[in-house]
Scaffold this active site. Structure first.
Site, PDB file in Angstrom:
ATOM      1  CE  LYS A  48     -23.006 -50.634 -25.246  1.00 14.32           C
ATOM      2  NZ  LYS A  48     -22.103 -49.458 -25.333  1.00 14.32           N
ATOM      3  CB  SER A  55     -22.763 -47.499 -21.983  1.00 15.78           C
ATOM      4  OG  SER A  55     -22.215 -47.572 -23.287  1.00 15.78           O
ATOM      5  CB  SER A  76     -19.195 -46.779 -23.848  1.00 14.44           C
ATOM      6  OG  SER A  76     -20.013 -45.959 -23.065  1.00 14.44           O
TER       7      SER A  76
HETATM    8  N1  GLN Z   1     -20.275 -42.167 -20.358  1.00 10.99           N
HETATM    9  C1  GLN Z   1     -20.424 -41.399 -21.577  1.00 10.99           C
HETATM   10  C2  GLN Z   1     -21.858 -40.973 -21.727  1.00 10.99           C
HETATM   11  O1  GLN Z   1     -22.635 -41.291 -20.880  1.00 10.99           O
HETATM   12  C3  GLN Z   1     -19.957 -42.197 -22.755  1.00 10.99           C
HETATM   13  C4  GLN Z   1     -20.900 -43.233 -23.146  1.00 10.99           C
HETATM   14  C5  GLN Z   1     -20.467 -44.004 -24.359  1.00 10.99           C
HETATM   15  O2  GLN Z   1     -19.308 -43.992 -24.760  1.00 10.99           O
HETATM   16  N2  GLN Z   1     -21.437 -44.631 -24.981  1.00 10.99           N
HETATM   17  O3  GLN Z   1     -22.216 -40.321 -22.677  1.00 10.99           O
END
Ligand code: GLN
Length: 470
Positions: free
Chosen positions: A71, A146, A170
Site C-alpha cells: 500500500k 482505503s 480499510s
Molecule cells: N473508511 C474509513 C475512513 O474513511 C476507514 C479508513 C481506514 O480504515 N483507513 O476513515
C-alpha cells in the site's frame, strides 16, 4: 506457501516468479489502476538476492521469491510513496517501514506501490488523487477502500499477497469486496514504524491473501515487537500457521446482532450460513446483542479526524513533497495545502480541528473518548459470553463506481461493522463466504479479543472448507 517452497527447492526461481507477476501487472494495470509505481529495478534485485541465497544453500526465507504489493502509505527507501495524495508527489522516503524490512528479510519480492484513498480516508479508493482503482472481479465496481489497490493486486493475480492498513475497516472491507482474506491485527502486534499516519491510535498494518493460511504466514512475518514503535507489544510474533487447522470445536461463537443488522439480505444470509457452518464444525453458537457498537461510527468520526488533523499538520510545503510558492511562509503553507489535499482530506482536517478546538474539545473529542471506553467495556462483556464474535464485514457487496462518492455519510456507513474493533484495539478478519445475488463475493467478519489471531484464522479456515475453498 507453494511459491516459497518451490523457490527454496529450486523448482522455480524468484526471478521467474517476479517476471510472471510483472506480466500480470502489465496485462491489467491500465484497466484497473492498481499500481501507482511498479518497482521493476527493485523487484529484479530483490529476486536475484533470493536466488543467490538458494544457490548458496542458505535458507531463503518463509516468503522466498513471493511477489508482494505494498500500500502506498508504507515508506520504502527511494521508492515514490504518495499515500494517494498530490501533497507527497515526488517524495522519496529515506527509510523502510519495519514491515518492509521484515518481508524483505523473509525473501519476499516487493513489486511496487498500490493505490489507496488519499491518506487512507475512504472506503472505495475513489478519493485517491491518482484516480480510482477498479474491482478486478467486476471493473464497473469499486474494490473497496482505503486499501483498494492492495486488494485488487491479489484479486487480479498480480501478486499472491499484499499489505494494507486498517484504521476503521480499510483492510477487511476491500478484502470482502474482492473475495480475499484480510486481517486487522491486534493494535500493537504489527509495528507502525514507517506507516504514514492517519489516526495513530487506530492504525494497524495487516495482510491480504487468497486464503487464511497465506494471510497467517504473512502476518507471522510482519508481527512482533519493534523498538521503533512505542505502541508495539513487547513480545515476539505469535505462531499462527501451525494453528490454522485447529478447528472451532468447543469454541463459543457469538453472532452479534449489531454486526449484521441493516446489511443487505444477501449479506445477512451468508452470516447465518456461516454461523451454521461453525456450529456443524463443533462450535456453540450464541446470539448476542451489544448496543454500544452502534455508537462506534460517531465516536470514530470524531477521534480519527482529530488525530488526522494533528498528523497532517506536518505537510506544510517545507518538509515533504509539494510546495506552491507564495509571498511569505504562511501564504506558501496555505497555497500548498489548498493545492495538495483533496476534498475528503480537507473535510477531515476541518472536522478534526473543530473537534479539538477550545470550547468544543470536551463536547466532541472528550465525549468520543468516553464512548471509546464504553466500547472497550462492551467488548469485554461480550467476550464473557463468547470466545469469538461473528458478523458481516460490510453492509453490501462491492458497489458501483460513483454510487457513494458524492455522499460522505453513505460512504462512512460502509464501515459501520468494522469500526468497533479498531476503537477497542482488538483483532478481526474478513473471510469470503458465499456469493450474493449478482455472484459477487460476500465477506463475513470474525472478531476476537487482543491476541486472538490464531483462533480467528482457525475459524476462518473452517469457513473456507465449508465453502468448498482449498
Ligand atoms: N473508511 C474509513 C475512513 O474513511 C476507514 C479508513 C481506514 O480504515 N483507513 O476513515
Amino acid at each position: 506457501m507453494q511459491i516459497a517452497s518451490d523457490v527454496r527447492s529450486g523448482a522455480t526461481t524468484a526471478e521467474a516468479e517476479m517476471a510472471s507477476s510483472l506480466e500480470a501487472i502489465r496485462a491489467r494495470n491500465d484497466e484497473l489502476n492498481v499500481f501507482l509505481f511498479v518497482d521493476e529495478g527493485g523487484a529484479i534485485n530483490a529476486a536475484r538476492r533470493v536466488d543467490e541465497r538458494v544457490a548458496r544453500g542458505e535458507n531463503a526465507g518463509q516468503l522466498a521469491g513471493v511477489p508482494i504489493a505494498l500500500k502506498d502509505n508504507l515508506c520504502q527507501v527511494g521508492v515514490p510513496t504518495t499515500a494517494g495524495s498530490r501533497i507527497l508527489e515526488g517524495w522519496l522516503p529515506p527509510y523502510n517501514a519495519t514491515v518492509i524490512e521484515r518481508v524483505l528479510a523473509a525473501g519476499a519480492v516487493p513489486m511496487g506501490k498500490v493505490n489507496m484513498d488519499e491518506f487512507a480516508m475512504g472506503s472505495s479508493t475513489e478519493s485517491s488523487a491518482y484516480g480510482p482503482t477498479r474491482n478486478p472481479l467486476d471493473p464497473s465496481r469499486v474494490p473497496g477502500g482505503s486499501s483498494g489497490g492492495s486488494a485488487s493486486a491479489v484479486a487480479a493475480d498480480m501478486t499472491p499477497m499484499s499489505l494494507g492498513s486498517d484504521t476503521g475497516g480499510s483492510i477487511r472491507q476491500p478484502a470482502a469486496f474482492c473475495g480475499l482474506v484480510g486481517v486487522k491485527p491486534t493494535y500493537g502486534l504489527v509495528s507502525r514504524y514507517g506507516l504514514i499516519a492517519f489516526a495513530s491510535s487506530l492504525d494497524q498494518i495487516g495482510p491480504f491473501a487468497k486464503n487464511a493460511t497465506d494471510a497467517a504466514l504473512l502476518l507471522e512475518v510482519i508481527a512482533g515487537h519493534d523498538p521503533m514503535d512505542s505502541t508495539s507489544l513487547p513480545e515476539p510474533a505469535p505462531s499462527l500457521v501451525s494453528h490454522v487447522n485447529d478447528g472451532v470445536a468447543g469454541q463459543r461463537i457469538g453472532v452479534v446482532r449489531e454486526l449484521y443488522e441493516g446489511a443487505d439480505d444477501e449479506v445477512v444470509a451468508e452470516v447465518e450460513r456461516a454461523a451454521a457452518a461453525l456450529r456443524d464444525a463443533g462450535a456453540t453458537i450464541v446470539e448476542i446483542s451489544v448496543p454500544e457498537f452502534r455508537l462506534g461510527l460517531s465516536a470514530y468520526y470524531l477521534i480519527a479526524p482529530a488525530e488526522a488533523s494533528s498528523n497532517l499538520a506536518r505537510y506544510d510545503g517545507v518538509r515533504y513533497g509539494l510546495r506552491v510558492d507564495a509571498e511569505d511562509v504562511a501564504a506558501m503553507n496555505e497555497a500548498t495545502r489548498t493545492a495538495g489535499f483533496g476534498a475528503e482530506v480537507k473535510r477531515r482536517i476541518m472536522l478534526g480541528t473543530y473537534a479539538l478546538s477550545a470550547g468544543y474539545y470536551d463536547a466532541y473529542y472528550g465525549q468520543a473518548l468516553k464512548v471509546r471506553t464504553q466500547m472497550i467495556d462492551a467488548f469485554r462483556r461480550a467476550y464473557q459470553e463468547a470466545d469469538l464474535l461473528l458478523g458481516a464485514t460490510a453492509p453490501s457487496v462491492a458497489f458501483t463506481l460513483g454510487a457513494k462518492s458524492s455522499d460522505p455519510l453513505a460512504m462512512y456507513l460502509s464501515d459501520v461493522f468494522t469500526i468497533p474493533t479498531n476503537l477497542a484495539g482488538d483483532a478481526a478478519l474478513s473471510v469470503p463466504f458465499g456469493t450474493g445475488d449478482t455472484g459477487l463475493p460476500v465477506g463475513v467478519q470474525l472478531v476476537g479479543p487482543g491476541r486472538s489471531e490464531a483462533q480467528l484464522f482457525a475459524a476462518a479456515r473452517v469457513l473456507e472448507l465449508a465453502d468448498g475453498r482449498s
